[in-house]
Design an enzyme around this catalytic site. Structure first.
Site, PDB file in Angstrom:
ATOM      1  N   ASN A  13       0.867  -1.181   0.000  1.00  0.00           N
ATOM      2  CA  ASN A  13       0.000   0.000   0.000  1.00  0.00           C
ATOM      3  C   ASN A  13       0.904   1.231   0.000  1.00  0.00           C
ATOM      4  O   ASN A  13       1.470   1.594   1.028  1.00  0.00           O
ATOM      5  CB  ASN A  13      -0.897  -0.028   1.249  1.00  0.00           C
ATOM      6  CG  ASN A  13      -1.730   1.233   1.386  1.00  0.00           C
ATOM      7  OD1 ASN A  13      -1.801   2.048   0.457  1.00  0.00           O
ATOM      8  ND2 ASN A  13      -2.364   1.396   2.543  1.00  0.00           N
ATOM      9  N   TRP A  14       1.012   1.834  -1.180  1.00  0.00           N
ATOM     10  CA  TRP A  14       1.935   2.976  -1.310  1.00  0.00           C
ATOM     11  C   TRP A  14       1.356   4.273  -0.755  1.00  0.00           C
ATOM     12  O   TRP A  14       2.043   5.295  -0.722  1.00  0.00           O
ATOM     13  CB  TRP A  14       2.324   3.171  -2.779  1.00  0.00           C
ATOM     14  CG  TRP A  14       3.334   2.168  -3.270  1.00  0.00           C
ATOM     15  CD1 TRP A  14       3.916   1.163  -2.538  1.00  0.00           C
ATOM     16  CD2 TRP A  14       3.888   2.068  -4.590  1.00  0.00           C
ATOM     17  NE1 TRP A  14       4.795   0.455  -3.325  1.00  0.00           N
ATOM     18  CE2 TRP A  14       4.797   0.999  -4.591  1.00  0.00           C
ATOM     19  CE3 TRP A  14       3.695   2.784  -5.767  1.00  0.00           C
ATOM     20  CZ2 TRP A  14       5.514   0.617  -5.724  1.00  0.00           C
ATOM     21  CZ3 TRP A  14       4.409   2.412  -6.900  1.00  0.00           C
ATOM     22  CH2 TRP A  14       5.307   1.346  -6.876  1.00  0.00           C
ATOM     23  N   LYS A  15       0.075   4.256  -0.395  1.00  0.00           N
ATOM     24  CA  LYS A  15      -0.570   5.451   0.171  1.00  0.00           C
ATOM     25  C   LYS A  15      -0.333   6.670  -0.732  1.00  0.00           C
ATOM     26  O   LYS A  15      -0.299   6.529  -1.952  1.00  0.00           O
ATOM     27  CB  LYS A  15      -0.088   5.674   1.609  1.00  0.00           C
ATOM     28  CG  LYS A  15      -0.262   4.402   2.456  1.00  0.00           C
ATOM     29  CD  LYS A  15      -0.098   4.636   3.925  1.00  0.00           C
ATOM     30  CE  LYS A  15      -0.297   3.328   4.675  1.00  0.00           C
ATOM     31  NZ  LYS A  15      -0.251   3.473   6.121  1.00  0.00           N
ATOM     32  N   HIS A  99      -9.666   1.199   4.592  1.00  0.00           N
ATOM     33  CA  HIS A  99      -8.424   1.449   5.326  1.00  0.00           C
ATOM     34  C   HIS A  99      -8.686   2.431   6.479  1.00  0.00           C
ATOM     35  O   HIS A  99      -9.478   3.368   6.339  1.00  0.00           O
ATOM     36  CB  HIS A  99      -7.357   2.011   4.380  1.00  0.00           C
ATOM     37  CG  HIS A  99      -5.995   2.007   4.997  1.00  0.00           C
ATOM     38  ND1 HIS A  99      -5.602   2.980   5.880  1.00  0.00           N
ATOM     39  CD2 HIS A  99      -4.969   1.135   4.897  1.00  0.00           C
ATOM     40  CE1 HIS A  99      -4.372   2.711   6.293  1.00  0.00           C
ATOM     41  NE2 HIS A  99      -3.966   1.589   5.708  1.00  0.00           N
ATOM     42  N   GLU A 101      -7.054   4.849   7.587  1.00  0.00           N
ATOM     43  CA  GLU A 101      -6.801   6.269   7.288  1.00  0.00           C
ATOM     44  C   GLU A 101      -8.005   6.893   6.582  1.00  0.00           C
ATOM     45  O   GLU A 101      -8.280   8.086   6.751  1.00  0.00           O
ATOM     46  CB  GLU A 101      -5.513   6.395   6.443  1.00  0.00           C
ATOM     47  CG  GLU A 101      -4.281   6.149   7.318  1.00  0.00           C
ATOM     48  CD  GLU A 101      -3.067   5.634   6.582  1.00  0.00           C
ATOM     49  OE1 GLU A 101      -3.046   5.632   5.342  1.00  0.00           O
ATOM     50  OE2 GLU A 101      -2.123   5.193   7.279  1.00  0.00           O
ATOM     51  N   GLY A 179       2.127   2.655  10.803  1.00  0.00           N
ATOM     52  CA  GLY A 179       3.072   3.756  10.669  1.00  0.00           C
ATOM     53  C   GLY A 179       3.759   4.155  11.960  1.00  0.00           C
ATOM     54  O   GLY A 179       4.398   5.207  12.034  1.00  0.00           O
ATOM     55  N   SER A 219       3.138  -1.602  10.435  1.00  0.00           N
ATOM     56  CA  SER A 219       4.580  -1.558  10.665  1.00  0.00           C
ATOM     57  C   SER A 219       5.301  -2.866  10.312  1.00  0.00           C
ATOM     58  O   SER A 219       6.313  -3.216  10.926  1.00  0.00           O
ATOM     59  CB  SER A 219       4.885  -1.154  12.112  1.00  0.00           C
ATOM     60  OG  SER A 219       4.417   0.165  12.366  1.00  0.00           O
ATOM     61  N   GLY A 240       2.746  -0.966   4.392  1.00  0.00           N
ATOM     62  CA  GLY A 240       2.711   0.444   4.033  1.00  0.00           C
ATOM     63  C   GLY A 240       4.115   0.991   3.809  1.00  0.00           C
ATOM     64  O   GLY A 240       4.707   0.815   2.749  1.00  0.00           O
ATOM     65  N   GLY A 241       4.667   1.640   4.836  1.00  0.00           N
ATOM     66  CA  GLY A 241       5.958   2.316   4.701  1.00  0.00           C
ATOM     67  C   GLY A 241       7.048   1.456   4.065  1.00  0.00           C
ATOM     68  O   GLY A 241       7.771   1.914   3.165  1.00  0.00           O
TER      69      GLY A 241
END
Ligand code: PGA
Length: 267
Positions: A13-15, A99, A101, A179, A219, A240-241
């Site tokens: 998930n590159w957001k 999601h 967010e 995150g 994470s 994610g990150g």
């Protein structure tokens, strides 16, 4: 215990990172560092980079699935700035829905997330439904209740046979782990995967509940993925990150391939 062999999935998930100018190259680099047929790999770039990533991967590694990070809950209409499921045809075959967010920033409710699932499924997109509790909810001992309510709210109106055939994936992402560098314990994630499948059974899924892949997210890195994949009820990760870093993705998919191959050998 693994009922039937579930796929092992690593979804990136590159957001709100990358641009159409650099996303293609990053996708190709990640694809080349993670070439592993036993693992289902998915990259979810921002909408505006979907076409670039699709074209870049079509030439280099068509096995990598491409996903959107969201989809609108209506089929079409006066929704300025929104993207419908039909618009994603030819650009994506997967979509992330619900999601945390978006629950937080776009006020997405479980009911609305349920509608999105319907749109995604009608359009032939494979959905990754995100659920997960906030820190205070876990501290209050309510984590399972919260996740159960999220699932009921999103899924109750759906025919389990249709979502099951569409390959619904559930991602358990505790909000406090996203995150933050702080992960859930593998054992807690495994308990939640059990609770998720129990809820599906209560919603009428029957034995199909055992076939639903449950991913952990929050994470995840190459350094901690093993703790989650050591749990037979966890089927991969939503990353994610770390998914923007080819070295991390190489490590995550390499570890996932061990689990995927062990499952293939056991089946
Ligand atoms: P993170 O994000 O890996 O950066 O914690 C995971 C997610 O939000 O899907």
């Amino acid at each position: 215990m693994i009922h039937r062999m579930r796929d092992v999935i690593v979804a990136a998930n590159w957001k709100m990172h990358t641009t159409p100018a650099d996303a293609g190259e990053l996708a190709v680099t990640i694809a080349s560092r993670t070439r592993e047929s036993a693992v289902t790999r998915v990259i979810c770039p921002p909408y505006v980079a979907l076409a670039t990533v699709r074209d870049a991967l079509a030439n280099s590694d068509p096995d990598v699935g491409i996903g959107a990070q969201n989809v609108h809950h209506e089929a079409a209409g006066a929704y300025t700035g929104e993207i419908s499921a039909a618009m994603l045809a030819g650009l994506a075959t997967w979509v992330i829905v619900g999601h945390s967010e978006r629950r937080r920033d776009a006020g997405e409710t479980d009911e609305r997330i349920g509608l999105k699932l319907g749109r995604a499924t009608e359009a032939g997109l494979r959905a990754i439904l995100c659920v997960g509790e906030r820190a205070e909810e876990r501290d209050a001992g309510a984590a399972e209740k919260v996740v159960e309510a999220q699932l009921r709210g999103a899924l109750a109106a759906h025919d389990p046979a249709i979502l099951s055939r569409a390959g619904l994936v559930v991602a358990y992402e505790p909000v406090w782990a996203i995150g933050t560098g702080r992960t859930a314990l593998g054992s807690d994630a495994a308990l939640m995967a059990d609770a998720i499948r129990r809820t599906l059974v209560q919603l009428g899924w029957g034995s199909a509940a055992e076939d639903v892949p449950v991913l952990y997210g929050g994470s995840v890195t190459a350094g901690n993925i093993a703790e989650f994949l050591a749990e037979p009820t966890i089927d991969g990760a939503l990353v994610g990150g770390a998914s923007l870093k080819p070295d991390e993705m190489a490590g995550i998919v390499a570890r996932a391939s061990l689990t995927a191959r062990a499952r293939l050998a056991a089946s």
